[in-house]
Design a protein around this motif. Structure first.
Motif, short mmCIF file in Angstrom:
data_model
loop_
_atom_site.label_atom_id
_atom_site.label_comp_id
_atom_site.label_asym_id
_atom_site.label_seq_id
_atom_site.Cartn_x
_atom_site.Cartn_y
_atom_site.Cartn_z
N GLU A 77 -6.54 2.11 -3.05
CA GLU A 77 -5.98 1.34 -4.17
C GLU A 77 -4.54 0.94 -3.91
O GLU A 77 -4.12 -0.16 -4.33
N ARG A 78 -3.78 1.77 -3.20
CA ARG A 78 -2.41 1.41 -2.85
C ARG A 78 -2.40 0.14 -1.99
O ARG A 78 -1.57 -0.75 -2.16
N GLU A 79 -3.33 0.08 -1.05
CA GLU A 79 -3.43 -1.10 -0.18
C GLU A 79 -3.88 -2.32 -0.97
O GLU A 79 -3.41 -3.44 -0.74
N VAL A 80 -4.79 -2.12 -1.93
CA VAL A 80 -5.23 -3.23 -2.78
C VAL A 80 -4.07 -3.79 -3.59
O VAL A 80 -3.88 -5.01 -3.69
N ILE A 81 -3.27 -2.91 -4.18
CA ILE A 81 -2.11 -3.35 -4.96
C ILE A 81 -1.16 -4.17 -4.08
O ILE A 81 -0.65 -5.21 -4.51
N ALA A 82 -0.93 -3.71 -2.87
CA ALA A 82 -0.04 -4.44 -1.95
C ALA A 82 -0.60 -5.81 -1.64
O ALA A 82 0.16 -6.80 -1.58
N ARG A 83 -1.89 -5.92 -1.45
CA ARG A 83 -2.50 -7.23 -1.20
C ARG A 83 -2.33 -8.15 -2.40
O ARG A 83 -1.96 -9.31 -2.25
N TRP A 84 -2.63 -7.63 -3.58
CA TRP A 84 -2.47 -8.44 -4.79
C TRP A 84 -1.03 -8.93 -4.93
O TRP A 84 -0.80 -10.10 -5.25
N HIS A 85 -0.11 -8.01 -4.71
CA HIS A 85 1.31 -8.36 -4.89
C HIS A 85 1.72 -9.47 -3.94
O HIS A 85 2.52 -10.34 -4.30
N GLY A 86 1.16 -9.46 -2.73
CA GLY A 86 1.49 -10.48 -1.76
C GLY A 86 0.82 -11.82 -2.04
O GLY A 86 1.34 -12.87 -1.68
N GLU A 87 -0.33 -11.79 -2.69
CA GLU A 87 -1.11 -13.01 -2.90
C GLU A 87 -0.83 -13.69 -4.23
O GLU A 87 -1.13 -14.88 -4.39
N PHE A 88 -0.30 -12.95 -5.19
CA PHE A 88 -0.09 -13.52 -6.52
C PHE A 88 1.37 -13.38 -6.92
O PHE A 88 1.78 -12.37 -7.52
N PRO A 89 2.18 -14.38 -6.61
CA PRO A 89 3.61 -14.33 -6.95
C PRO A 89 3.79 -14.17 -8.47
O PRO A 89 3.09 -14.77 -9.27
N GLY A 90 4.72 -13.34 -8.82
CA GLY A 90 4.99 -13.12 -10.24
C GLY A 90 4.20 -11.98 -10.84
O GLY A 90 4.47 -11.59 -11.98
#
Length: 207
Positions: A175-188
């Protein structure tokens, strides 16, 4: 958390939202009372018209009761890929008289192509065009790496601006890796860590 403390947390949550007794739950699979207390707080504060839950169970009963208690007419949809679990959750909703507040959708895992890979995630059939509140507690990690990653890419076009997103099990490395991916793909997209036995990430959709 010790079993006695877990039971006490559940009893406190059940009393707080006015349930007659605790919904059926599995200590291994059900969301913890601490996570659900955070979800109830967010639900009552933001008063969504449509809430979506990924993974049904005791959490569905708790969130539906919070909606009923709040009284603003919000509704909950819960996705489940396993027909037997979906049926069990429907039976619990009926037992507590929450059929008007929540509905469980049979949502088999299907292949979704995202970023050059194919992920098994819930079918999107029957989902509303607008989602104001999102709880992610499925699919289970055993189906593969980054099992919960597809939630935001697939639901991005349906999430309303400012929609709260609560991710359970956020202390796990996957889940930590998923959050990092989301954060990188969805600005804001904002991310806030909440204290919870299994970890909770509180995200807010920028829209």
């Amino acid at each position: 958390m010790h079993q006695d403390a877990m039971d006490e947390s559940w009893n406190e949550l059940v009393a707080r939202i006015g349930l007659a007794d605790a919904p059926a739950r599995d200590p291994l699979w059900s969301a913890g009372a601490d996570f659900l207390a955070l979800a109830v707080d967010a639900l009552l504060r933001t008063r969504p018209a449509v809430a979506l839950e990924c993974g049904s169970g005791a959490s569905t009963v708790v969130l539906a009761q919070a909606l009923k208690r709040g009284g603003w007419g919000g509704r909950l949809l819960s996705l489940d890929h396993a027909p037997e679990f979906a049926a069990a959750t429907r039976a619990e909703l009926a037992r507590f008289g929450l059929g008007d507040e929540a509905r469980v959708l049979d949502a088999p895992l299907t292949g979704h192509a995202l970023g050059g890979a194919v992920y098994p995630w819930y079918s999107l059939d029957g989902l509303p065009d607008r989602i104001d509140f999102l709880v992610i507690d499925g699919p289970p990690a055993r189906i593969g790496r980054h099992a919960r990653y597809p939630a935001l890419p697939l639901l991005a076009g349906r999430l309303s601006a400012g929609a709260p997103i609560l991710l359970d099990d956020a202390a796990r490395s996957d889940e930590r890796e998923v959050i990092a991916r989301w954060h990188g793909e969805f600005p804001g997209l904002s991310v806030r860590e909440m204290e919870c036995a299994r970890g909770c990430a509180w995200l807010r959709w920028a829209g």
